[in-house]
Design an enzyme around this catalytic site. Structure first.
Site, PDB file in Angstrom:
ATOM      1  N   HIS A 108       2.865  -5.703  -2.789  1.00 50.92           N
ATOM      2  CA  HIS A 108       2.017  -5.843  -1.787  1.00 50.92           C
ATOM      3  C   HIS A 108       0.655  -6.152  -2.454  1.00 50.92           C
ATOM      4  O   HIS A 108      -0.184  -6.548  -1.762  1.00 50.92           O
ATOM      5  CB  HIS A 108       2.154  -4.551  -1.240  1.00 50.92           C
ATOM      6  CG  HIS A 108       1.795  -4.682   0.699  1.00 50.92           C
ATOM      7  ND1 HIS A 108       1.155  -6.098   0.817  1.00 50.92           N
ATOM      8  CD2 HIS A 108       2.517  -3.974   0.957  1.00 50.92           C
ATOM      9  CE1 HIS A 108       1.549  -5.613   1.963  1.00 50.92           C
ATOM     10  NE2 HIS A 108       1.584  -4.446   2.216  1.00 50.92           N
ATOM     11  N   ASP A 118       2.245 -10.079   1.422  1.00 50.23           N
ATOM     12  CA  ASP A 118       2.363  -9.630   2.127  1.00 50.23           C
ATOM     13  C   ASP A 118       3.569  -9.655   2.959  1.00 50.23           C
ATOM     14  O   ASP A 118       4.050 -10.304   2.887  1.00 50.23           O
ATOM     15  CB  ASP A 118       1.025 -10.061   3.386  1.00 50.23           C
ATOM     16  CG  ASP A 118      -0.098 -10.423   2.726  1.00 50.23           C
ATOM     17  OD1 ASP A 118      -0.772  -9.165   2.369  1.00 50.23           O
ATOM     18  OD2 ASP A 118      -1.193 -11.049   2.992  1.00 50.23           O
TER      19      ASP A 118
END
Length: 280
Positions: A253, A257
């Site tokens: 992450h 995204d």
């Protein structure tokens, strides 16, 4: 003491707690008559018999130590998230059969080869997923090098198919088979298992429907490939049998995204469901 006395510890019966070899076991062992032949050890490091000692301690191999370190370096600091999609593999199956019929004895194309090619082409379109996380920057790669997870006797290693987006399916298949054989024979060179920009892990051949794979740092993603199974699905309002395959993408992450990973996975799915899209 065993080394100085020229004693093979594997041939010494331990009298200490839990069968441990202690000093008194070595005293005189060097002059004891050697057995006619060493007792064969099981090929697997996992004990297969309950006779004798209640457990066996097996030292970590170098590859298992490396795996442990990399897993700790991955699952600890890397914030994983996962995306799963279900892929219709009917057209890919038909394309593979036609290709293998045309190739004849020149080598066969596997489903994993098709996945590697599709992943590489999808990464070329989604550069944000073809990246490494570094200490103070993100490295976005212009080249696509796919790490292919291969199970070996004492662990897992990921040889690399370099510039996979530029290679044909036949080239990818031949190279992947050669690298896998080298991995199992412990003949891989360092440059053959380092430098991947993204990885593929396939457990479909073990009848695993779906799973989540651990990211191999500094890479930012990996896809886990399940088995191809026939399922009842609705097509044009009718229930039909279709060959389906589940893919789960693990994302870092810090680099990828949710929407970015989803767009990559959508492109990958489109390519696998319509292999002609790989030619565009």
């Amino acid at each position: 003491m065993a080394q100085e006395s020229g004693v093979d510890l594997k041939l010494v019966q331990g009298s200490g707690p839990g069968g441990r070899v202690v000093k008194r076991d070595l005293e005189g062992a060097g002059t004891a008559p050697a057995p006619a032949a060493p007792v064969p050890r099981p090929a697997s490091p996992v004990p297969v018999s309950r006779a004798g000692a209640p457990y066996e301690d097996v030292p970590l191999t170098q590859i298992r130590k490396t795996i442990a370190k990399r897993l700790a370096a991955s699952l600890g600091p890397i914030p994983h998230f996962f995306l799963t999609t279900d892929v219709d593999m009917e057209r890919a199956t038909e394309a593979r059969s036609a290709l293998n019929q045309q190739l004849g004895d020149q080598g066969k194309v596997s489903f994993n080869d098709i996945v590697i090619k599709a992943v590489a082409l999808a990464l070329a379109k989604h550069r944000a997923c073809n990246a490494w996380f570094q200490d103070d920057h993100i490295r976005y790669w212009n080249e696509v090098h796919i790490g292919v997870a291969v199970a070996v006797d004492d662990g897992l290693i990921t040889p690399v198919v370099r510039n996979a987006d530029l290679k044909s399916l036949a080239q990818i298949g031949a190279e992947a088979r050669d690298l896998a054989q080298k991995a199992r024979n412990r003949r891989l060179k360092p440059e053959e298992y380092t430098g991947a920009t993204f990885s593929v892990s396939n457990l479909g051949m073990f009848d695993i429907d779906d799973f989540t794979a651990v990211i191999n740092p500094p890479e930012a993603g990996i896809v886990a490939i399940g088995s191809i199974t026939e399922k009842a699905v609705i097509v044009d309002g009718a229930v039909v049998s279709r060959r389906r395959m589940r893919i789960t993408m693990s994302c870092d992450h810090r680099v990828i995204d949710g929407a970015t990973g989803a767009q990559f996975l959508k492109t990958l799915k489109q390519m696998l469901e319509n292999p002609l899209a790989m030619l565009l």
